[in-house]
Design a protein around this motif. Structure first.
Motif, PDB file in Angstrom:
ATOM      1  N   TYR A   1      69.976 -25.731 -65.355  1.00  0.00           N
ATOM      2  CA  TYR A   1      71.029 -25.406 -66.327  1.00  0.00           C
ATOM      3  C   TYR A   1      70.463 -25.447 -67.744  1.00  0.00           C
ATOM      4  CZ  TYR A   1      75.176 -25.821 -69.204  1.00  0.00           C
ATOM      5  OH  TYR A   1      76.123 -25.647 -70.168  1.00  0.00           O
ATOM      6  N   TRP A   2      69.669 -26.456 -68.035  1.00  0.00           N
ATOM      7  CA  TRP A   2      69.059 -26.590 -69.356  1.00  0.00           C
ATOM      8  C   TRP A   2      68.132 -25.404 -69.643  1.00  0.00           C
ATOM      9  CZ3 TRP A   2      64.128 -29.559 -70.488  1.00  0.00           C
ATOM     10  CH2 TRP A   2      63.898 -29.637 -71.857  1.00  0.00           C
ATOM     11  N   MET A   3      67.322 -25.012 -68.660  1.00  0.00           N
ATOM     12  CA  MET A   3      66.429 -23.870 -68.844  1.00  0.00           C
ATOM     13  C   MET A   3      67.218 -22.589 -69.074  1.00  0.00           C
ATOM     14  SD  MET A   3      63.278 -24.435 -68.917  1.00  0.00           S
ATOM     15  CE  MET A   3      63.139 -26.049 -69.577  1.00  0.00           C
ATOM     16  N   LYS A   4      68.334 -22.430 -68.373  1.00  0.00           N
ATOM     17  CA  LYS A   4      69.187 -21.249 -68.567  1.00  0.00           C
ATOM     18  C   LYS A   4      69.756 -21.227 -69.985  1.00  0.00           C
ATOM     19  CE  LYS A   4      73.573 -19.581 -67.040  1.00  0.00           C
ATOM     20  NZ  LYS A   4      74.699 -19.864 -66.204  1.00  0.00           N
ATOM     21  N   GLN A   5      70.196 -22.361 -70.482  1.00  0.00           N
ATOM     22  CA  GLN A   5      70.729 -22.431 -71.835  1.00  0.00           C
ATOM     23  C   GLN A   5      69.628 -22.172 -72.865  1.00  0.00           C
ATOM     24  OE1 GLN A   5      73.947 -22.724 -72.745  1.00  0.00           O
ATOM     25  NE2 GLN A   5      74.377 -22.590 -70.566  1.00  0.00           N
ATOM     26  N   MET A   6      68.427 -22.668 -72.626  1.00  0.00           N
ATOM     27  CA  MET A   6      67.317 -22.437 -73.548  1.00  0.00           C
ATOM     28  C   MET A   6      66.951 -20.947 -73.591  1.00  0.00           C
ATOM     29  SD  MET A   6      66.606 -25.248 -74.986  1.00  0.00           S
ATOM     30  CE  MET A   6      65.003 -25.010 -75.671  1.00  0.00           C
TER      31      MET A   6
ATOM     32  N   LYS B   1      69.013 -18.449 -72.983  1.00  0.00           N
ATOM     33  CA  LYS B   1      70.094 -17.776 -73.691  1.00  0.00           C
ATOM     34  C   LYS B   1      69.961 -17.984 -75.195  1.00  0.00           C
ATOM     35  CE  LYS B   1      74.453 -19.215 -73.443  1.00  0.00           C
ATOM     36  NZ  LYS B   1      75.814 -19.461 -72.934  1.00  0.00           N
ATOM     37  N   TYR B   2      69.641 -19.192 -75.616  1.00  0.00           N
ATOM     38  CA  TYR B   2      69.440 -19.480 -77.036  1.00  0.00           C
ATOM     39  C   TYR B   2      68.266 -18.691 -77.589  1.00  0.00           C
ATOM     40  CZ  TYR B   2      68.197 -22.007 -81.256  1.00  0.00           C
ATOM     41  OH  TYR B   2      67.873 -22.323 -82.539  1.00  0.00           O
ATOM     42  N   ASP B   3      67.187 -18.597 -76.826  1.00  0.00           N
ATOM     43  CA  ASP B   3      65.996 -17.890 -77.271  1.00  0.00           C
ATOM     44  C   ASP B   3      66.274 -16.401 -77.437  1.00  0.00           C
ATOM     45  OD1 ASP B   3      63.315 -17.978 -78.073  1.00  0.00           O
ATOM     46  OD2 ASP B   3      62.654 -17.298 -76.088  1.00  0.00           O
ATOM     47  N   GLN B   4      67.104 -15.825 -76.573  1.00  0.00           N
ATOM     48  CA  GLN B   4      67.430 -14.412 -76.675  1.00  0.00           C
ATOM     49  C   GLN B   4      68.365 -14.132 -77.848  1.00  0.00           C
ATOM     50  OE1 GLN B   4      68.981 -13.519 -72.812  1.00  0.00           O
ATOM     51  NE2 GLN B   4      66.954 -13.249 -71.921  1.00  0.00           N
ATOM     52  N   GLU B   5      69.246 -15.063 -78.182  1.00  0.00           N
ATOM     53  CA  GLU B   5      70.195 -14.872 -79.278  1.00  0.00           C
ATOM     54  C   GLU B   5      69.557 -15.105 -80.643  1.00  0.00           C
ATOM     55  OE1 GLU B   5      73.404 -17.508 -78.610  1.00  0.00           O
ATOM     56  OE2 GLU B   5      74.205 -16.375 -76.927  1.00  0.00           O
ATOM     57  N   GLU B   6      68.489 -15.862 -80.679  1.00  0.00           N
ATOM     58  CA  GLU B   6      67.882 -16.242 -81.952  1.00  0.00           C
ATOM     59  C   GLU B   6      67.289 -15.028 -82.653  1.00  0.00           C
ATOM     60  OE1 GLU B   6      64.392 -19.143 -83.640  1.00  0.00           O
ATOM     61  OE2 GLU B   6      65.052 -19.332 -81.585  1.00  0.00           O
ATOM     62  N   LYS B   7      67.627 -14.904 -83.888  1.00  0.00           N
ATOM     63  CA  LYS B   7      67.077 -13.820 -84.691  1.00  0.00           C
ATOM     64  C   LYS B   7      65.971 -14.403 -85.572  1.00  0.00           C
ATOM     65  CE  LYS B   7      71.291 -11.159 -84.652  1.00  0.00           C
ATOM     66  NZ  LYS B   7      71.691 -11.731 -83.447  1.00  0.00           N
ATOM     67  N   ASP B   8      64.996 -13.586 -85.872  1.00  0.00           N
ATOM     68  CA  ASP B   8      63.857 -14.059 -86.647  1.00  0.00           C
ATOM     69  C   ASP B   8      64.172 -13.931 -88.136  1.00  0.00           C
ATOM     70  OD1 ASP B   8      61.415 -15.118 -87.163  1.00  0.00           O
ATOM     71  OD2 ASP B   8      60.304 -13.261 -86.761  1.00  0.00           O
ATOM     72  N   ASP B   9      65.053 -14.773 -88.649  1.00  0.00           N
ATOM     73  CA  ASP B   9      65.431 -14.763 -90.047  1.00  0.00           C
ATOM     74  C   ASP B   9      64.696 -15.832 -90.845  1.00  0.00           C
ATOM     75  OD1 ASP B   9      67.183 -12.729 -89.512  1.00  0.00           O
ATOM     76  OD2 ASP B   9      68.920 -14.041 -89.286  1.00  0.00           O
TER      77      ASP B   9
END
Length: 69
Positions: free
Chosen positions: A49-54, A56-64
């Motif tokens: 579950y933790w890996m799945k959330q990580m 998802k977070y990594d895909q949503e993160e924008k390089d700002d």
């Protein structure tokens, strides 16, 4: 204060460890270690579950990110 800690000791020894004492004298390895198997299964489920959330977070993160110079 001493009575508080003796109360905790009494709770664990006489109430919470009763099922473990019953399992202690069984002759079956599987029955004796079923609690360990359950904890391992919960640990694996939490890890995935933790890996799945990580992910998802990594895909949503924008390089700002802009370093301060």
């Amino acid at each position: 204060m001493r009575d508080f800690f003796y109360g905790i000791q009494d709770l664990f020894e006489n109430v919470l460890f009763v099922p473990l004492e019953a399992l202690r004298f069984t002759n079956s390895w599987w029955i004796s270690n079923i609690i360990n198997v359950i904890f391992i299964a919960i640990g694996f489920a939490a890890f995935f579950y933790w890996m799945k959330q990580m992910k998802k977070y990594d895909q949503e993160e924008k390089d700002d990110y802009q370093p301060i110079i």
